[in-house]
Design a protein around this motif. Sequence first.
Motif, short mmCIF file in Angstrom:
data_model
loop_
_atom_site.label_atom_id
_atom_site.label_comp_id
_atom_site.label_asym_id
_atom_site.label_seq_id
_atom_site.Cartn_x
_atom_site.Cartn_y
_atom_site.Cartn_z
N SER A 288 44.89 38.96 25.65
CA SER A 288 44.21 37.86 26.33
C SER A 288 42.77 38.21 26.67
O SER A 288 42.40 39.38 26.79
CB SER A 288 44.94 37.52 27.64
N ILE A 289 41.97 37.17 26.84
CA ILE A 289 40.71 37.27 27.56
C ILE A 289 40.95 36.67 28.94
O ILE A 289 41.36 35.50 29.04
CB ILE A 289 39.56 36.53 26.86
N LEU A 290 40.74 37.45 29.97
CA LEU A 290 40.98 37.02 31.35
C LEU A 290 39.64 36.87 32.07
O LEU A 290 38.68 37.58 31.77
CB LEU A 290 41.86 38.02 32.10
N ALA A 291 39.60 35.98 33.04
CA ALA A 291 38.39 35.78 33.84
C ALA A 291 38.76 35.07 35.13
O ALA A 291 39.79 34.40 35.21
CB ALA A 291 37.36 34.95 33.05
N GLY A 292 37.90 35.21 36.13
CA GLY A 292 38.09 34.46 37.36
C GLY A 292 37.91 32.97 37.10
O GLY A 292 37.10 32.58 36.25
N ALA A 293 38.66 32.16 37.86
CA ALA A 293 38.64 30.71 37.64
C ALA A 293 37.83 29.98 38.70
O ALA A 293 37.80 28.75 38.71
CB ALA A 293 40.08 30.18 37.65
N THR A 294 37.16 30.71 39.58
CA THR A 294 36.51 30.07 40.73
C THR A 294 35.16 29.47 40.40
O THR A 294 34.63 28.67 41.17
CB THR A 294 36.34 31.09 41.86
N SER A 295 34.56 29.84 39.27
CA SER A 295 33.26 29.29 38.87
C SER A 295 33.46 28.16 37.87
O SER A 295 34.13 28.32 36.86
CB SER A 295 32.39 30.38 38.23
N PRO A 296 32.85 26.99 38.11
CA PRO A 296 33.01 25.89 37.15
C PRO A 296 32.38 26.20 35.80
O PRO A 296 32.74 25.60 34.79
CB PRO A 296 32.29 24.71 37.83
N TYR B 236 44.22 41.21 42.05
CA TYR B 236 43.18 40.18 42.15
C TYR B 236 43.44 39.27 43.35
O TYR B 236 42.50 38.88 44.05
CB TYR B 236 43.14 39.37 40.86
N GLU B 237 44.69 38.94 43.59
CA GLU B 237 45.05 38.13 44.75
C GLU B 237 44.68 38.83 46.05
O GLU B 237 44.20 38.20 47.01
CB GLU B 237 46.55 37.82 44.71
N LYS B 238 44.88 40.16 46.13
CA LYS B 238 44.52 40.91 47.34
C LYS B 238 43.03 40.81 47.61
O LYS B 238 42.60 40.71 48.76
CB LYS B 238 44.90 42.38 47.16
N LEU B 239 42.22 40.84 46.55
CA LEU B 239 40.76 40.79 46.72
C LEU B 239 40.24 39.41 47.07
O LEU B 239 39.31 39.26 47.87
CB LEU B 239 40.09 41.26 45.43
N THR B 240 40.83 38.38 46.44
CA THR B 240 40.23 37.04 46.49
C THR B 240 41.08 35.98 47.17
O THR B 240 40.58 34.91 47.51
CB THR B 240 39.93 36.55 45.06
N GLY B 241 42.36 36.24 47.32
CA GLY B 241 43.29 35.22 47.81
C GLY B 241 43.72 34.24 46.73
O GLY B 241 44.54 33.36 46.99
N GLU C 166 40.44 48.50 40.22
CA GLU C 166 39.08 48.51 39.68
C GLU C 166 38.85 47.34 38.74
O GLU C 166 37.78 46.70 38.76
CB GLU C 166 38.83 49.84 38.96
N LEU C 167 39.84 47.07 37.90
CA LEU C 167 39.70 45.95 36.97
C LEU C 167 39.66 44.63 37.72
O LEU C 167 38.90 43.71 37.36
CB LEU C 167 40.86 45.97 35.97
N ALA C 168 40.47 44.50 38.76
CA ALA C 168 40.45 43.27 39.57
C ALA C 168 39.08 43.05 40.19
O ALA C 168 38.59 41.91 40.30
CB ALA C 168 41.52 43.35 40.65
N SER C 169 38.42 44.14 40.57
CA SER C 169 37.09 44.03 41.16
C SER C 169 36.07 43.52 40.14
O SER C 169 35.20 42.71 40.47
CB SER C 169 36.66 45.40 41.70
N ILE C 170 36.19 43.96 38.89
CA ILE C 170 35.29 43.46 37.83
C ILE C 170 35.50 41.97 37.64
O ILE C 170 34.54 41.19 37.54
CB ILE C 170 35.56 44.22 36.52
N LEU C 171 36.76 41.53 37.61
CA LEU C 171 37.05 40.11 37.46
C LEU C 171 36.57 39.30 38.65
O LEU C 171 36.09 38.18 38.50
CB LEU C 171 38.55 39.92 37.25
#
Length: 569
Positions: free
Chosen positions: A415-423, A507-512, A386-391
């Motif tokens: 930590s503060i974590l976030a997806g890295a795919t958005s510039p 997160y890797e399972k969701l996004t690669g 669920e947390l991976a989906s939010i990220l």
Amino acid sequence: MRICGIKLTHDGAIALIEDGRLVFCIEQEKRDNNPRYQTIDNLDAVVTALAEYGLNACDVDQFVIDGWDGEDESQFEVLSGVVALTLKGAPYVERHGEGVLDCLDGSGLLLDDRIFPYKSYPHVTGHVASAYCTSHFATAGQPAFCLVWDGCIFPRLYYVDGRGARFLECLFPVIGQAYAAAGHYFGPYKRASRGGWDLGVAGKLMAYIALGSVDEDIVAVFQELYEERFAANTEPARRYRADINSADTTLAAVHDFFDASVLRLGEKPPEDVLASFHLFLERLLVREMTIALKRHPFPGQQNLCIAGGCGLNIKWNSALRGSGLFDSVWVPPFPNDSGSAIGAACSAMVAQQGFVPLEWSVYSGPVLRSGHVPPGWKATPCSMPELASILAGNKPVIFLSGRAELGPRALGGRSILAGATSPEMKDVLNEVKLREHFRPVAPICLEDRAPEIFSPGTPDPYMLFDHDTRMEWQDKIPAVVHLDGSARLQTISRGSQHKVAELLVEYEKLTGIPLLCNTSANYHGRGFFPDAAAACEWGRVEHIWCDGQLFKKTQLTERSPDDATFTVR
């Protein structure tokens, strides 16, 4: 055998080693949202730290206080409850080359209304002991060189083997504070008042120089001024080297050096000047290390430990590792004074047993506290998927798990974590943290996939080396790519028991994508959040995960003009 190490001055901390195992290290900045570099002014902090692990002062076999400023001894003015004490300690550096483990025997350590004896070892001894004893060289019984470079001393080279540790030489006559001082003369941290010891600007400069380019003409100016004022047989250089035991005198000479630099370089772009000064010092470090190793040949493995505040410079660490001079290079996650309480305790352990390995984990800091969550927040159970989906939905999350990390860098515990795919995510995180736009955001990446994304991408669990982002990945993870294409990578094993590894796998399972943005969770200028309540009160990130619970804002809020409080709207 229980040994308690105490660091009283900046980066104050208490560490406990029991039978060769690190039980805890409590850095004072990581308590109660304390300011960065917090000192220990009252010995009640020691009593409190021990009590949290079911111990009192009588359960400790040996107390050790880290040495500090002074040619022959140091002195500390502290409280124990309401009682004022003056304690003596060892000096900053050893008095002679074979005196690394010489100690001062002290008395009068008042803890919980009882007086205890203590020992004190030189400050640099703690750096040597903590760096070597936490290394794989100690585990393998291999010798190693140890480089110690703090803000107020020249880079000092030691050698550790079965016979003990000994000082070999100073590599060159430049104090570590010179790097920070450069920022007082050029760039965004330039200021009119240039005295004092700046503990916070060096890391920012390391980020800022990515805006500039190295100019060899500027490097030549710094080389010329270095020879004239520090290294050659000139009157200013001789006077400077004669006063190396006076920290204030050496710092004044550094400021004179930069006053002369401004006269020569004042019209040059500041980002180019600072990038060139960085490279000048990097080349100087590698060159003089090369010469020193020829003067001090030792058989067998050529290993290096790096300690002292300059050990946080990932580019210099990488330059030494990439120089070909060493078979292996080790930097602990606390090379600066955040590791000095551990170093003090290790010094006593080494004095008794020799340079044996320390059993330790980087997640040995304070436990998460329970605290009252302020109104406007709701807590619900939240699984890793669920947390991976939010990220994956491009929302940052404060991630608090287990015990805090040791040292100054958030490693997935606070930590503060976030997806890295958005510039845009780097800008979002820098705005949230009230940081300059050029500051990088680090990636935390599954170790087995790091070489695919970064060069060299070798295991780097503590963010202590420089890595380049491979071209084919730069557009995929723009939020963690610095202006020069580099990244301050943290790797973590897929099989790690830490919750952040489990999250990365989901997160890797969701996004690669096997990595996330990672920056520290803290108030501006303060240590890590001690609990979820502090993160909620901060309020700048709307999702907080804390050991299985997701705290989410139930009301919209807006910041007041001073960013200090929040009001419901």
